[in-house]
Design an enzyme around this catalytic site. Structure first.
Site, PDB file in Angstrom:
ATOM      1  N   HIS A 188      46.276  26.709  62.934  1.00 17.32           N
ATOM      2  CA  HIS A 188      46.594  26.610  64.368  1.00 17.32           C
ATOM      3  C   HIS A 188      45.705  27.573  65.169  1.00 17.32           C
ATOM      4  O   HIS A 188      45.215  27.232  66.238  1.00 17.32           O
ATOM      5  CB  HIS A 188      48.044  27.012  64.625  1.00 17.32           C
ATOM      6  CG  HIS A 188      49.061  26.071  64.057  1.00 17.32           C
ATOM      7  ND1 HIS A 188      49.912  26.426  63.043  1.00 17.32           N
ATOM      8  CD2 HIS A 188      49.368  24.794  64.377  1.00 17.32           C
ATOM      9  CE1 HIS A 188      50.716  25.413  62.770  1.00 17.32           C
ATOM     10  NE2 HIS A 188      50.395  24.399  63.554  1.00 17.32           N
ATOM     11  N   GLY A 223      44.023  18.996  64.838  1.00 23.35           N
ATOM     12  CA  GLY A 223      43.409  19.244  63.533  1.00 23.35           C
ATOM     13  C   GLY A 223      43.094  17.953  62.792  1.00 23.35           C
ATOM     14  O   GLY A 223      43.842  16.971  62.866  1.00 23.35           O
TER      15      GLY A 223
END
Ligand code: PAF
Length: 281
Positions: free
Chosen positions: A34, A146
């Site tokens: 993250h 992602g």
């Protein structure tokens, strides 16, 4: 870093941000993957908004919504030290004031019906609904997701294009542990023994990606062999699939956009990963 928990606070805080604004939506319980997304955004934009919201719409009743780790104070510290300007962390009531059962849904057909969509049929509608709301509320110029969740990224790109959201979606390469395991909040469900086995998902997909270069290879046979290998290693495979990375549809031809996808249960954890065939990752 400012923290907004209501839409009114968020609207006020937005006035103070410089453009371009980058958005990084998360469900919290932040790991280095993250934080790499945050750094990607802070490098490419003038202001970064992170969101933390464990979105009930994207969990089925048998999934881990209630046990999903929530640690806002710790997460906020990590975001602040990674250059995030604004954190939006709303409650369920703030996001779904009329309840989640009857909430308007945003659905993307076709590419949500395959891969993870087969075993999680309501998951992507939950993701696209909340991401649509976050795009409207945060008004970003760019949003970062992602590549580990490649199908999610492809679905969001498709939705953004087809619904004419005025922003750019950027995929960020998967952050891995030194043994190759993709970083994921769900890795913490693994026992010590399972954690030793877990990197073999990536290894298996990488091995299959290399095999795609073999002359006259049959992709369906490779997929079956990959699933069998995962089973022998102790996984419960959900799917192993060689697909066009844009449409996510099966292909029999070697093209420039091939990717090997895998999802498998290991104990309580459902792990997913994917590897590009062309770059070998
Ligand atoms: O990838 C996630 O963490 C979630 O699916 C997202 C994009 C934050 C939507 O809830």
């Amino acid at each position: 870093m400012r923290i907004a928990q209501t839409k009114t606070d968020l609207r006020e805080a937005l006035e103070e941000l410089n453009r371009p604004i980058g958005l990084v939506p998360t469900m919290g319980n932040l790991h280095q993957g993250h934080l790499d997304l945050m750094q990607w955004s802070t490098r490419k934009t003038a202001s970064t908004i992170a969101t933390i919201f464990v979105n009930p719409l994207q969990f089925s009743p048998t999934e881990d919504f209630s046990s999903y780790p929530r640690m806002l104070a710790e997460d906020a510290k990590k975001l602040e030290s990674n250059g995030v300007d604004l954190l939006f962390a709303p409650s369920d009531e703030e996001m779904y004031p009329h309840g989640k059962e009857t909430h308007t849904n945003v659905t993307v057909p076709e590419i949500t019906a395959t891969l993870c969509g087969q075993s999680r049929p309501t998951h992507f509608a939950g993701v696209t609904t909340v991401v649509t709301k976050l795009f409207h509320l945060c008004q970003p110029d760019m949003a970062f997701f992602g590549e580990k969740d490649w199908q999610q990224l492809a679905v969001i790109k498709r939705m953004t294009q087809e619904l004419d959201f005025p922003l750019e979606i950027e995929g960020v390469p998967t952050t891995r542990h030194s043994d190759g395991l993709a970083m994921s909040s769900r890795n913490q469900y693994l026992s010590e023994e399972e954690r030793q086995i877990a990197p073999k998902l990536f290894e298996t997909l990488r091995h299959l990606a290399n095999k795609c270069f073999t002359l006259n290879v049959d992709f369906r046979e490779l997929e079956t062999a990959g699933a069998k290998q995962l089973e022998d290693l102790g996984f419960r495979p959900d799917y192993v699939a060689i697909r066009d990375e844009n449409t996510l549809q099966p292909t029999t031809k070697f093209t420039h956009d091939l990717r090997v996808f895998g999802a498998a249960y290991l104990g309580k954890a459902r792990l997913i990963d994917n590897v590009s065939v062309n770059l070998g990752d």
